[in-house]
Design an enzyme around this catalytic site. Sequence first.
Site, mmCIF file in Angstrom:
data_model
loop_
_atom_site.group_PDB
_atom_site.id
_atom_site.type_symbol
_atom_site.label_atom_id
_atom_site.label_comp_id
_atom_site.label_asym_id
_atom_site.label_seq_id
_atom_site.Cartn_x
_atom_site.Cartn_y
_atom_site.Cartn_z
ATOM 1 N N ALA A 94 -1.658 -18.850 67.573
ATOM 2 C CA ALA A 94 -0.705 -19.676 67.183
ATOM 3 C C ALA A 94 0.933 -19.239 67.061
ATOM 4 O O ALA A 94 1.712 -20.012 67.288
ATOM 5 C CB ALA A 94 -1.138 -20.372 65.783
ATOM 6 N N LYS A 147 -7.697 -18.804 55.561
ATOM 7 C CA LYS A 147 -7.942 -20.093 56.239
ATOM 8 C C LYS A 147 -9.302 -20.498 57.090
ATOM 9 O O LYS A 147 -9.921 -21.385 56.575
ATOM 10 C CB LYS A 147 -6.760 -20.205 57.219
ATOM 11 C CG LYS A 147 -6.764 -21.384 57.929
ATOM 12 C CD LYS A 147 -5.584 -21.748 58.616
ATOM 13 C CE LYS A 147 -5.040 -20.195 59.521
ATOM 14 N NZ LYS A 147 -6.026 -20.134 60.571
ATOM 15 N N LYS A 156 -5.994 -7.104 62.388
ATOM 16 C CA LYS A 156 -6.540 -8.354 61.455
ATOM 17 C C LYS A 156 -8.040 -8.394 61.502
ATOM 18 O O LYS A 156 -8.427 -8.946 60.414
ATOM 19 C CB LYS A 156 -5.875 -9.429 62.347
ATOM 20 C CG LYS A 156 -6.282 -10.819 61.846
ATOM 21 C CD LYS A 156 -5.855 -11.928 62.409
ATOM 22 C CE LYS A 156 -6.376 -13.399 61.893
ATOM 23 N NZ LYS A 156 -7.570 -13.716 62.267
ATOM 24 N N PHE A 190 -2.826 -19.150 61.858
ATOM 25 C CA PHE A 190 -1.615 -18.552 61.108
ATOM 26 C C PHE A 190 -1.037 -19.601 59.915
ATOM 27 O O PHE A 190 -1.803 -20.654 59.563
ATOM 28 C CB PHE A 190 -0.436 -18.198 61.986
ATOM 29 C CG PHE A 190 -0.960 -16.545 62.705
ATOM 30 C CD1 PHE A 190 -1.235 -15.790 61.849
ATOM 31 C CD2 PHE A 190 -0.660 -16.651 64.083
ATOM 32 C CE1 PHE A 190 -2.063 -14.476 62.567
ATOM 33 C CE2 PHE A 190 -0.949 -15.514 64.689
ATOM 34 C CZ PHE A 190 -1.748 -14.376 63.961
#
Length: 560
Positions: free
Chosen positions: A277, A75, A109, A305
Amino acid sequence: MAKQYKSDIEIAQEAIMAPIKEVAEKLNICEDDLEFYGKYKAKLSDEYAKKIENNKDGKLVLVTAINPTPAGEGKTTTTVGLGQAFGKLNKKAIIALREPSLGPCFGIKGGAAGGGYAQVVPMEDLNLHFTGDFHAITSANNLLAAILDNHIQQGNELGIDTRQIIWKRCLDMNDRVLRNVVVGLGSKMDGYVREDHFVITVASEIMAILCLANDMKDLKERLGRIIVAYDFKGEPVTAKDLNAVGAMAALLKDAIKPNLIQTLEHTPALVHGGPFANIAHGCNSVRATKLALKMADYVITEAGFGADLGAEKFFDIKCRIAGLKPDAVVLVATVRALKYNGGVAKADLNEENLEALEKGIVNLEKHIENLQQYNVPVVVTLNSFVTDTEAEYAFVKKFCEDRGCEFALSEVWEHGGDGGIDLANKVIETLETKESNFKPIYEDDMSLEDKIKTVATKIYGAKDVVYSPAAKKALEKITDMGFGNLPVCMAKNQYSLSDDASLLGRPTDFDINVREVYVSAGAGFVVVITGAIMTMPGLPKKPAAFGIDVNDDGVIEGLF
């Protein structure tokens, strides 16, 4: 022989950055309007913000995604690449992103600077200490905690019930042992013994306040409204009652100013604030977004997210509170992630599998339906991987177009701005031909329970909401206190539309389980904790920290 690709950090370290004052000049920002943090980072001054406040607003484009999977979605990469593509088309564009948290950076992550040839730089600075905003937020949060405990120690003039202290300390690191702690052990001079808790800094109400405040005056008013505890009569005690607001604001004086950096292709990027989020509202600061709209013709921002979390909160919290109106949404997916949602193991995602793609694409379908409920035009983009096939692309393209969405392939990871030209053209075409009639999904005057049910049923696809007795009681109290008109900030796992992370695709016939509810009166929303979500994450068995090092020349390695 397979093509060898450089790591994100290798690409970032090889980049030739322009001095930030040159990047600023593209936007007609003079040197006096910048507050420099070295050669490649700067904060934008309050004077500059006032200078351009009457400029016409540009177009606002939100980038969101399907539910994240181990296969990756990209994203932020797409957001950065799209901004670079606008630059290639000679459009005046700016990117507005969140700052990364150290928690996921050293956890599982990784960082949040984009990837491949669609990154913001300096990458190491951004992912680590950057301009000190998170340290300021952590300090302000913990100053309030210290003042609270000191007030009790010094005679407790406000009659604070130590069994009803709700303010938590914070730390910007995944540290599960701090979730539940005991403080005040030792002698009488060491304070009252009580149970305490930590949240990760990005879940702190101070982070949310910084990201939602319009200016210093608004920031101080919001800080003053923070409820830290209840007294023996059951009445709320605030930060203002504790006389903590001025000192907290002093710590946040510089942190409230947006940060300016650049992409690998020197596209300007405002990177400011960083709420998660899944447990917070998941958007960059209102100040940065509003400033960006005055600075450029096109503003590309992202929300954390999947669209069920980040986009929902962007629309229902950030846009509602700030009066923003998004003009279009870009929804990011990957063939790999869709096949993963269709039941394919991570190890087998490189193989063409149209059957699994058809099964897993229902996750994308639900996100398309959700975004369309907000009456904003949707462009779907597939973040391209070398293992994808033409048949898989064709299937997804037809699926999206059959549902009234524009579609474009994105190859920004490999080709930077050039790989996002088709997507940029599709976004521009959408902005010019389709009107946004944006409207939040629920009204302010709905009850809190109805707001929660609206999000649970219309966005997640749940059949109902089930409350713990404590959550039910808290909702009644919050409403009685006069906070029933606030929006709700749903804390939910990011991997599934449900509150059960194992339910992939488009689950049906499930309930959303609410275990805790509390009001963030300063931020201006009611937090709803669902399922097993934690506000202080933990590290995995092999955290990313194991692979990070600094070589003999002082160069950081292994950061991603």
